[in-house]
Design an enzyme around this catalytic site. Structure first.
Site, mmCIF file in Angstrom:
data_model
loop_
_atom_site.group_PDB
_atom_site.id
_atom_site.type_symbol
_atom_site.label_atom_id
_atom_site.label_comp_id
_atom_site.label_asym_id
_atom_site.label_seq_id
_atom_site.Cartn_x
_atom_site.Cartn_y
_atom_site.Cartn_z
ATOM 1 N N THR A 10 -5.899 -7.739 4.560
ATOM 2 C CA THR A 10 -6.478 -6.912 5.634
ATOM 3 C C THR A 10 -7.870 -7.424 5.985
ATOM 4 O O THR A 10 -8.736 -7.541 5.111
ATOM 5 C CB THR A 10 -6.538 -5.442 5.199
ATOM 6 O OG1 THR A 10 -5.207 -5.001 4.929
ATOM 7 C CG2 THR A 10 -7.149 -4.568 6.282
ATOM 8 N N TYR A 62 -7.476 -6.141 -0.088
ATOM 9 C CA TYR A 62 -8.831 -6.129 0.467
ATOM 10 C C TYR A 62 -9.634 -7.118 -0.351
ATOM 11 O O TYR A 62 -9.603 -7.067 -1.596
ATOM 12 C CB TYR A 62 -9.477 -4.745 0.301
ATOM 13 C CG TYR A 62 -9.095 -3.727 1.348
ATOM 14 C CD1 TYR A 62 -9.264 -3.994 2.705
ATOM 15 C CD2 TYR A 62 -8.612 -2.482 0.977
ATOM 16 C CE1 TYR A 62 -8.937 -3.041 3.665
ATOM 17 C CE2 TYR A 62 -8.287 -1.521 1.929
ATOM 18 C CZ TYR A 62 -8.453 -1.815 3.270
ATOM 19 O OH TYR A 62 -8.135 -0.871 4.207
ATOM 20 N N SER A 104 -1.080 -0.508 -1.048
ATOM 21 C CA SER A 104 -2.509 -0.724 -0.795
ATOM 22 C C SER A 104 -3.242 -1.163 -2.058
ATOM 23 O O SER A 104 -2.899 -0.757 -3.169
ATOM 24 C CB SER A 104 -3.131 0.579 -0.274
ATOM 25 O OG SER A 104 -4.536 0.501 -0.278
ATOM 26 N N GLY A 156 -0.314 3.822 15.934
ATOM 27 C CA GLY A 156 0.080 4.854 16.895
ATOM 28 C C GLY A 156 1.573 5.055 17.055
ATOM 29 O O GLY A 156 1.994 5.831 17.914
ATOM 30 N N HIS A 200 -5.932 -0.671 12.904
ATOM 31 C CA HIS A 200 -6.049 0.151 11.697
ATOM 32 C C HIS A 200 -5.765 1.623 12.016
ATOM 33 O O HIS A 200 -6.348 2.535 11.444
ATOM 34 C CB HIS A 200 -7.446 -0.009 11.105
ATOM 35 C CG HIS A 200 -7.503 -0.009 9.598
ATOM 36 N ND1 HIS A 200 -7.651 -1.155 8.854
ATOM 37 C CD2 HIS A 200 -7.454 1.004 8.695
ATOM 38 C CE1 HIS A 200 -7.686 -0.837 7.556
ATOM 39 N NE2 HIS A 200 -7.571 0.454 7.436
ATOM 40 N N LYS A 210 -3.484 -9.211 8.315
ATOM 41 C CA LYS A 210 -3.433 -7.916 9.018
ATOM 42 C C LYS A 210 -4.809 -7.623 9.602
ATOM 43 O O LYS A 210 -5.764 -7.368 8.844
ATOM 44 C CB LYS A 210 -3.028 -6.813 8.029
ATOM 45 C CG LYS A 210 -2.994 -5.399 8.607
ATOM 46 C CD LYS A 210 -2.417 -4.436 7.572
ATOM 47 C CE LYS A 210 -2.301 -3.020 8.086
ATOM 48 N NZ LYS A 210 -3.578 -2.279 8.003
HETATM 49 C C1 FMN Z 1 -4.505 7.437 5.374
HETATM 50 C C2 FMN Z 1 -4.512 5.977 5.723
HETATM 51 C C3 FMN Z 1 -4.958 5.063 4.787
HETATM 52 C C4 FMN Z 1 -4.945 3.690 5.086
HETATM 53 N N1 FMN Z 1 -5.306 2.794 4.115
HETATM 54 C C5 FMN Z 1 -5.175 1.465 4.363
HETATM 55 C C6 FMN Z 1 -5.366 0.523 3.326
HETATM 56 O O1 FMN Z 1 -5.651 0.858 2.183
HETATM 57 N N2 FMN Z 1 -5.230 -0.792 3.639
HETATM 58 C C7 FMN Z 1 -4.886 -1.216 4.914
HETATM 59 O O2 FMN Z 1 -4.757 -2.422 5.142
HETATM 60 N N3 FMN Z 1 -4.688 -0.319 5.898
HETATM 61 C C8 FMN Z 1 -4.792 0.984 5.659
HETATM 62 N N4 FMN Z 1 -4.521 1.896 6.646
HETATM 63 C C9 FMN Z 1 -4.063 1.407 7.968
HETATM 64 C C10 FMN Z 1 -2.541 1.262 7.982
HETATM 65 O O3 FMN Z 1 -2.125 0.204 7.167
HETATM 66 C C11 FMN Z 1 -2.009 1.002 9.390
HETATM 67 O O4 FMN Z 1 -2.682 -0.092 9.949
HETATM 68 C C12 FMN Z 1 -2.179 2.234 10.292
HETATM 69 O O5 FMN Z 1 -1.897 3.405 9.576
HETATM 70 C C13 FMN Z 1 -1.235 2.136 11.474
HETATM 71 O O6 FMN Z 1 -1.411 3.207 12.346
HETATM 72 P P1 FMN Z 1 -0.559 4.559 12.290
HETATM 73 O O7 FMN Z 1 -1.115 5.350 11.147
HETATM 74 O O8 FMN Z 1 -0.831 5.190 13.596
HETATM 75 O O9 FMN Z 1 0.876 4.192 12.050
HETATM 76 C C14 FMN Z 1 -4.531 3.253 6.373
HETATM 77 C C15 FMN Z 1 -4.093 4.197 7.306
HETATM 78 C C16 FMN Z 1 -4.059 5.538 6.997
HETATM 79 C C17 FMN Z 1 -3.541 6.522 8.012
#
Ligand code: FMN
Length: 401
Positions: A168, A142, A119, A322, A289, A265
């Protein structure tokens, strides 16, 4: 009399048989605010719940008497072999789950033969992750108010040998994560209750804060005012850097600047998927997300079939949000995805047991993929397709695009 069933809730992550059980171990290991940061969805969490419920409406149709002894789940991603159709999703502030969490995740991914996505808001510099972990590294970007931050990351990620840039696009207006915000009196200041609760986690305090102090946003630290560099203050500050003026024009400029694979994304409709392919993206991630952004949003799995039909022969279609079971992964591949990103599932492993915990999470998921393939009568992912599933998928939803 009803049978009382209970998940394992002890402290040994190795005894977790499923991601749900690993989640229970993680819950004990980290303070409430850190666990809830992973758990929380936006607003009423309709999308968070729907991301799980949607899988219940898709069922398998197995073939019988097939010799599946030689089955495997290898796949090709951007011309390179992956041991499994999994990718670790970019997640912010991994250092809050365990010390140098980004390195732990990247190492576990390398050991499993799958890519890790770092990230923008990570707590270890991307150069350090590359040096400490190796493997296939993707960098998430980002586009922030100050676009020179993106230029800096692009330059450094290229120099450090990152294979892909994952841009993203679904968080430019930040989600209303009320459950996360309730843990703070004001941005960056935990409630007294949460502060007191941290005291009940001495092992976490020693590991995450220890002698090295509160994790910082190392990747972009040079661009942050001193008071916003640590995770404590920055967690309230960083969402303010996200801006709603990011457009296709920015993506076009990134395509010109970035020599590696470019992945967008945040795609959820056919028109955007086609536009990404036309612009020269190598891949897209269909995502909401993980339910953390637009509440009431569709699950990516609902729009996957029509998007895969529209662009699957031109670009790599990845899906997330999910996924907690290997069976979910198999359903997505059958519906046209090339790979699945996992976020929370591997974070539970990280919180429960650091790098070993992430390896355990990936082992659970790939073990389940393997078992489901065998039970379906498939020897590889190539045997999958919509004919393995029972559910009336609309032929096209062009009218909704
Ligand atoms: C704690 C957390 C932090 C996240 N931070 C980012 C991030 O910094 N950049 C990003 O593109 N997505 C971020 N996401 C989204 C994830 O990349 C991803 O799309 C998402 O976790 C998928 O769903 P899942 O947690 O059910 O597997 C984050 C998700 C979580 C759970």
């Amino acid at each position: 009399m009803a049978l009382r069933r209970k998940l394992y809730t002890g402290a040994d992550f190795r005894r977790a048989l499923s991601i749900e059980e690993l989640r229970a171990v993680a819950r004990r290991r980290v303070p409430h605010f850190a666990f809830e940061y992973v758990e929380c969805g936006a607003e009423d969490e309709l999308t968070l719940r729907w991301n799980r419920a949607v899988f219940e409406s898709i069922r398998f149709v197995p073939s019988t008497l097939v010799d599946t002894t030689a089955r495997h789940q290898r796949t090709s991603l951007f011309g390179r072999e992956s041991s499994s159709p999994l990718v670790i999703a970019p997640t912010a502030v991994n250092g809050m789950q365990c010390f140098r969490g980004d390195v732990a995740l990247a190492r576990a991914a390398a050991a499993a033969g799958i890519p890790f996505t770092q990230s923008t808001f990570s707590n270890v510099r991307l150069e350090e992750v590359a040096a400490a972990a190796g493997g296939r590294l993707w960098m998430q970007l980002y586009l922030l108010k100050d676009r020179s931050i993106a230029r800096d990351i692009v330059r450094r990620a290229d120099r450090a040998g990152f294979e892909a840039l994952v841009v993203t696009s679904d968080a430019n207006v930040f989600g209303g994560r009320e459950w996360d915000r309730r843990n703070y009196r004001e941005p960056g200041k935990l409630t007294l209750r949460n502060l007191a609760e941290i005291a009940c986690h001495p092992r976490w305090v020693l590991d995450v804060i220890g002698s090295h102090g509160i994790p910082r946003f190392e990747n972009i630290v040079d661009f942050l005012p001193p008071e916003a560099r640590s995770a404590r203050a920055g967690i309230g500050y960083l969402p303010r850097l996200l801006v709603p003026d990011v457009t296709w024009e920015d993506l076009q400029q990134l395509r010109e600047a970035w020599p590696g694979k470019l992945i967008l994304k945040g795609v959820l409709n056919v028109a955007d998927a086609r536009r990404a392919a036309d612009l020269g993206c190598d891949g897209i991630v269909l995502t909401n997300h993980g339910g953390r952004q637009l509440d009431g949003c569709v699950s990516p799995i609902e729009v996957l079939p029509e998007i895969a039909r529209a662009v699957g022969d031109r670009i790599v279609v990845i899906v997330d949000s999910g996924f907690r079971r290997g069976a979910d992964v198999v359903k997505a591949i059958a519906l046209g995805a090339r790979a699945v990103m996992v976020g929370a599932a591997t974070l539970y492993g990280l919180a429960a047991g650091g790098e070993e915990g992430v390896r355990h999470a990936l082992g659970i998921l790939s073990g389940e993929v393997d078992r489901v393939l065998g039970q379906l009568g498939c020897t590889s992912l190539a045997d999958l397709g919509p004919h393995r599933l029972a559910r009336a998928w609309p032929e096209t939803q062009e009218s909704t695009v």
